[in-house]
Write a protein that holds these residues in place. Structure first.
Motif, PDB file in Angstrom:
ATOM      1  N   ALA A   1     -18.993  47.877 -37.458  1.00 43.66           N
ATOM      2  CA  ALA A   1     -19.508  49.190 -37.866  1.00 43.66           C
ATOM      3  C   ALA A   1     -19.678  49.234 -39.384  1.00 43.66           C
ATOM      4  O   ALA A   1     -20.651  49.811 -39.901  1.00 43.66           O
ATOM      5  CB  ALA A   1     -18.551  50.284 -37.398  1.00 43.66           C
TER       6      ALA A   1
ATOM      7  N   ASN B   1     -23.268  49.406 -41.605  1.00 47.39           N
ATOM      8  CA  ASN B   1     -23.552  50.327 -42.713  1.00 47.39           C
ATOM      9  C   ASN B   1     -24.134  49.578 -43.897  1.00 47.39           C
ATOM     10  O   ASN B   1     -25.128  50.011 -44.488  1.00 47.39           O
ATOM     11  CB  ASN B   1     -22.275  51.038 -43.173  1.00 47.39           C
ATOM     12  CG  ASN B   1     -21.931  52.211 -42.280  1.00 47.39           C
ATOM     13  OD1 ASN B   1     -22.726  52.609 -41.435  1.00 47.39           O
ATOM     14  ND2 ASN B   1     -20.746  52.756 -42.456  1.00 47.39           N
TER      15      ASN B   1
ATOM     16  N   LYS C   1     -27.576  48.747 -43.286  1.00 54.18           N
ATOM     17  CA  LYS C   1     -28.416  49.945 -43.249  1.00 54.18           C
ATOM     18  C   LYS C   1     -28.674  50.497 -44.658  1.00 54.18           C
ATOM     19  O   LYS C   1     -29.758  50.938 -44.960  1.00 54.18           O
ATOM     20  CB  LYS C   1     -27.679  51.009 -42.411  1.00 54.18           C
ATOM     21  CG  LYS C   1     -28.603  51.953 -41.710  1.00 54.18           C
ATOM     22  CD  LYS C   1     -27.997  52.686 -40.501  1.00 54.18           C
ATOM     23  CE  LYS C   1     -26.585  53.141 -40.590  1.00 54.18           C
ATOM     24  NZ  LYS C   1     -26.230  54.059 -39.477  1.00 54.18           N
TER      25      LYS C   1
ATOM     26  N   GLY D   1     -19.732  56.469 -37.407  1.00 56.80           N
ATOM     27  CA  GLY D   1     -19.274  55.079 -37.502  1.00 56.80           C
ATOM     28  C   GLY D   1     -17.946  54.927 -38.225  1.00 56.80           C
ATOM     29  O   GLY D   1     -16.982  54.368 -37.675  1.00 56.80           O
TER      30      GLY D   1
HETATM   31 MG   LIG Z   1     -22.427  53.843 -39.853  1.00 58.24          MG
END
Ligand SMILES: [Mg+2]
Ligand SMILES: Nc1ncnc2c1ncn2[C@@H]1O[C@H](COP(=O)(O)OP(=O)(O)OP(=O)(O)O)[C@@H](O)[C@H]1O
Length: 454
Positions: A345, A349, A352, A412
């Motif tokens: 997770a 991130n 992302k 998340g």
């Molecule tokens: Mg996240």
């Protein structure tokens, strides 16, 4: 041993530091005072009555000896018994049962003289005279204080003690009655009611404070739950309306326009995936809240796990440089699947929020009795205002930027937090706007020595 005892004493003292006068102490003082009062009043009254009666007895004994002396020495004829009896407020009776002689002087007492009488016999002139002197004086309470009245007085004092005790207890227990009323009036819709402050500095004050604190916690949990439900509904609404929009588009143009059909189907699939991920996260947190998620401990090589995640990330994160700084052969006792979920997770991130070309470093080292797992990126970073909140549920920093990243729910890191904390670990974030982010997970080795194979 002594240290242990001091520690226990200190703990008890700190627990009860608000209790200055405990109920037990108050009740003991109250009952001791009442008991002492009853004993003091009864003993005082008894000794006073005894001394008054003794005084009266001595008086009539003296009078009766005086009368006997007069009868004995035949001075009776010249002595005025009548005025003597009146002056001394007594009744004198002289009788000779043999000759039938009987004389009474003074006013005969109307009723019972409560035993305040003196009887003597005098043998003179060949006769036996019986002399009886009865006290006629009103000797007040002392005269009334017979055994019956004494016990009646004790009963009256006990009744007074019971009534005053009941009134006092009622006053002391008032917070309990109020607590009962408040507890009855609390409903799920209104958790704002609290007990008025009690300043009795005893267990009841502590109970009232604890009760109010408990209500604070329940209200907070209730509000949190409500927020969770409304945030979850809000998050679910967005993909649903996107799906509904594309479904309508399909219905109108889908048959004629191939391009619209393909785009709509792709979007519907994408949003359904997003929704599925969201629902899975919501379910995870709901289970975690209900304590239905267990941690399955096993000993595994966390270095291998980090390598595995780095390999997987290299496959999917094609535009990012994936680097690693992994200490070899580090073992930890934890839930492998959950730790993997948490690291993934965090990596997700970084992928992302780091622009293409940026680098992501996965590291794993020992720190004290724990392993330090970290994921560091060269991405957008997080502002100091957002940083303290990124582990909160549904929190999305820099909303405008995140909005462009579809499928972000802000759940998340709250899941990562639950996983790390349920292992007894710590989660930290180091970041500044524009200078990348590092998320650090400290996972204790579960009480087992950290094993490093040579
Ligand atoms: Mg996240
Ligand atoms: N590596 C990072 N760089 C920059 N911002 C980050 C990073 N990690 C987290 N954040 C910020 O913290 C917020 C919370 O992260 P979190 O993982 O909880 O939610 P999300 O990524 O937005 O959604 P989800 O993980 O549920 O898909 C993010 O919205 C983002 O703004």
């Amino acid at each position: 041993m002594v240290r242990k005892m001091i520690a226990v004493f200190e703990r008890a003292r700190s627990k009860r530091q608000n209790i200055k006068f405990s109920i037990a102490l108050k009740a003991t003082v109250l009952y001791t005072a009442m008991f002492g009062f009853i004993i003091a009043v009864s003993a005082g009254a008894l000794s006073w009555a005894m001394s008054v009666r003794t005084m009266h007895f001595q008086n009539i004994e003296r009078i009766s000896s005086f009368v006997a002396d007069h009868v004995m020495h035949e001075r009776g004829g010249s002595f005025n018994f009548e005025s003597f009896a009146e002056a001394n407020n007594v009744y004198i009776e002289i009788r000779d049962p043999k000759s039938g002689f009987s004389a009474g002087f003074g006013k005969k007492p109307a009723g019972n003289t409560q035993g305040l009488e003196s009887l003597r016999q005098v043998d003179t002139m060949g006769s036996r005279f019986f002399i009886k002197v009865s006290d006629r004086e009103n000797i007040g309470i002392a005269g009334v204080l017979t055994p019956v009245t004494f016990f009646a007085a004790i009963l009256a004092l006990l009744a007074a003690a019971a009534v005053s005790g009941a009134l006092l207890m009622r006053k002391m227990m008032r917070p309990v009655y109020q607590m009962t009323r408040t507890a009855r009036s609390i409903s799920a819709g209104d958790l704002s009611r609290r007990i008025d402050p009690v300043h009795s500095r005893d267990e009841l004050q502590e109970l009232a404070d604890t009760f109010n604190e408990m209500l604070d916690r329940i209200q907070e949990a209730y509000n949190k739950q409500n927020r969770f439900v409304s945030d979850a509904s809000h998050e679910l609404r967005t993909p649903l309306s996107v799906i509904s929009g594309y479904a309508n588009l399909l219905r109108r143009w889908g048959n004629d326009d191939r391009e619209i059909r393909n785009e709509s189907v792709d979007k519907i699939i994408e949003e359904t995936d997003n929704m599925q991920r969201l629902v899975e996260r919501l379910l995870f947190l709901a289970r975690a809240d209900q304590k239905r998620l267990g941690v399955k401990y096993e000993k595994f090589c966390v270095s291998d796990l980090m390598d595995e995640i780095a390999d997987e990330t290299s496959l999917i994160g094609g535009q990012h440089k994936i680097m690693r700084s992994i200490e070899r052969e580090l073992y930890v006792t934890a839930d492998r699947a959950l730790i993997k979920q948490a690291v993934r997770a965090v990596v997700e991130n970084s992928l992302k929020y780091t622009p293409a070309g940026g680098s992501i470093t996965l590291s794993c080292v020992t720190e004290g009795g724990a392993v330090r797992l970290s994921v560091k990126d060269t991405g957008a970073g997080i502002s100091t205002e957002d940083l303290p909140h990124i582990f909160d549920r549904f929190y999305k920093a820099d909303v405008s930027r995140v909005r462009s990243v579809r499928g972000s729910s802000g759940l998340g890191l709250s899941i990562v937090k639950w996983i790390v904390e349920s292992h007894g670990g710590q989660l930290k974030a180091e970041s500044a706007k524009g200078s990348g982010t590092e998320i650090i997970m400290l996972i204790p080795c579960g009480g087992h020595a950290l094993l490093t194979a040579n």
